[in-house]
Write a protein that holds these residues in place. Structure first.
Motif, short mmCIF file in Angstrom:
data_model
loop_
_atom_site.label_atom_id
_atom_site.label_comp_id
_atom_site.label_asym_id
_atom_site.label_seq_id
_atom_site.Cartn_x
_atom_site.Cartn_y
_atom_site.Cartn_z
N ASP A 1 31.22 -63.18 -45.16
CA ASP A 1 29.89 -63.80 -45.11
C ASP A 1 28.79 -62.84 -45.52
O ASP A 1 27.73 -62.77 -44.88
CB ASP A 1 29.61 -64.36 -43.71
N GLY A 2 29.04 -62.08 -46.58
CA GLY A 2 28.01 -61.21 -47.11
C GLY A 2 27.78 -59.93 -46.35
O GLY A 2 26.81 -59.21 -46.61
N ARG A 3 28.69 -59.60 -45.43
CA ARG A 3 28.57 -58.36 -44.66
C ARG A 3 29.87 -57.58 -44.71
O ARG A 3 30.95 -58.15 -44.88
CB ARG A 3 28.17 -58.65 -43.21
N VAL A 4 29.74 -56.26 -44.53
CA VAL A 4 30.89 -55.36 -44.51
C VAL A 4 31.01 -54.79 -43.10
O VAL A 4 30.03 -54.25 -42.56
CB VAL A 4 30.71 -54.21 -45.52
N TYR A 5 32.20 -54.90 -42.52
CA TYR A 5 32.47 -54.38 -41.18
C TYR A 5 33.48 -53.26 -41.30
O TYR A 5 34.53 -53.41 -41.96
CB TYR A 5 33.03 -55.48 -40.27
N THR A 6 33.19 -52.12 -40.66
CA THR A 6 34.09 -50.98 -40.77
C THR A 6 34.33 -50.36 -39.40
O THR A 6 33.51 -50.47 -38.48
CB THR A 6 33.50 -49.89 -41.69
N LEU A 7 35.49 -49.67 -39.29
CA LEU A 7 35.82 -48.88 -38.10
C LEU A 7 36.20 -47.49 -38.57
O LEU A 7 37.17 -47.32 -39.31
CB LEU A 7 36.96 -49.51 -37.31
N GLY A 8 35.43 -46.48 -38.16
CA GLY A 8 35.72 -45.11 -38.52
C GLY A 8 36.80 -44.51 -37.64
O GLY A 8 37.16 -45.06 -36.59
N ALA A 9 37.31 -43.36 -38.04
CA ALA A 9 38.40 -42.71 -37.31
C ALA A 9 38.02 -42.34 -35.89
O ALA A 9 38.89 -42.25 -35.01
CB ALA A 9 38.86 -41.47 -38.07
N LEU A 10 36.73 -42.13 -35.64
CA LEU A 10 36.27 -41.70 -34.32
C LEU A 10 35.58 -42.81 -33.54
O LEU A 10 34.88 -42.56 -32.56
CB LEU A 10 35.33 -40.50 -34.45
N GLY A 11 35.76 -44.07 -33.98
CA GLY A 11 35.29 -45.19 -33.18
C GLY A 11 33.94 -45.76 -33.54
O GLY A 11 33.42 -46.61 -32.81
N HIS A 12 33.35 -45.33 -34.65
CA HIS A 12 32.07 -45.90 -35.08
C HIS A 12 32.32 -47.23 -35.79
O HIS A 12 33.05 -47.28 -36.78
CB HIS A 12 31.33 -44.96 -36.03
N VAL A 13 31.72 -48.30 -35.29
CA VAL A 13 31.80 -49.61 -35.93
C VAL A 13 30.45 -49.87 -36.60
O VAL A 13 29.40 -49.74 -35.98
CB VAL A 13 32.10 -50.73 -34.92
N CYS A 14 30.50 -50.24 -37.88
CA CYS A 14 29.27 -50.51 -38.63
C CYS A 14 29.35 -51.90 -39.24
O CYS A 14 30.42 -52.36 -39.66
CB CYS A 14 29.06 -49.49 -39.75
#
Length: 267
Positions: free
Chosen positions: A134-147
């Protein structure tokens, strides 16, 4: 697509050579998008554009390549946007979400945030493929940052440090499961304590909608299924295989399945 090591940049830097087109193949848009880990249906299938029966002499033409930093993140593609993650160590240590144009390879935007990998084993960079919905990018970094960032612009919509804010526990090799989008929720497998093996975050602002499960985080991305008329979120943790109600996180069933070194990996 392929990754190549760039000898001039050392072990942590690779070249992203994306979307090789064959002679007579006109546009990337002829194929399905690849918006998440294991493709549009999450099962590894992809409706590709028509391909010739024989490669041209010399192989397919490489259109472009771009240097990126270290990591194990997959590549997600929607329309003309190619999105991945990496880690940079100079001039400061950061994780990045980076977007390239599929046609030219030109960098369209990047989102950067600071990290400290320290002694993280295989600490090359992020592990999880971005999820686009829906036009957004969701990410999870190796140290737990969700963007959550806008696909078109890279503008940050919200971010959550699941370690500092929700007690996520980083396993030996870092967090690796891609976010799962279910309606207006982004579900992440982060092993938060207490009772947060899975966290469902509101896709609009990142607040916690529900948290469920007492197990630590594994490395595999959960899946959504429907069985006997009921939707379920299936997760493989280092301790169990678990079926959750994706609406509120309720545990529907679980089967003990303890694995050595906590390496629940395969989706």
């Amino acid at each position: 697509m392929k990754f190549e090591r760039n000898p001039g940049e050392g072990r942590s830097l690779h070249a992203l050579a994306a979307l090789l087109l064959l002679s007579g193949l006109s546009a990337v848009s002829q194929a399905e998008d690849w918006p998440r880990w294991r493709g549009p249906r999450g099962d590894g299938t992809w409706q590709a554009p028509p391909l010739p029966e024989k490669w041209p002499d010399g192989g397919p033409k490489q259109l472009w390549k771009q240097p990126i930093g270290g990591g194990y993140s997959g590549i997600s593609v929607v329309g003309n946007r190619v999105v991945t993650m990496d880690r940079q160590k100079e001039p400061a240590e950061v994780e990045r979400i980076v977007c390239f144009g599929a046609d030219t390879g030109r960098e369209l935007w990047r989102h950067i945030y600071p990290v400290v990998y320290g002694k993280l084993d295989y600490g090359n960079g992020p592990r999880a493929a971005p999820t686009i919905a829906d036009g957004r990018v969701y990410t999870l970094g190796a140290l737990g940052h969700v963007c959550c960032v806008e696909l078109d612009t890279g503008r940050l919509v919200w971010s959550v440090d699941t370690v500092k804010e929700h007690g996520a526990a980083i396993p030996e090799w870092g967090l690796a499961a891609s976010p799962i989008i279910d309606g207006d929720r982004a579900i992440v497998h982060v092993g938060a304590k207490p009772g947060g093996c899975l966290l469902a975050l509101d896709g609009r602002d990142g607040r916690v909608v529900w948290r469920a499960g007492d197990d630590p985080a594994g490395y595999c991305t959960p899946i959504l299924i429907e069985h006997a008329g009921r939707r379920q979120l299936i997760a493989w943790t280092p301790e169990h295989i678990v079926g959750h109600d994706p609406g509120d996180g309720t545990v529907l069933w679980k089967v003990p399945y303890k694995v050595t070194y906590g390496v629940s990996i395969a989706t």
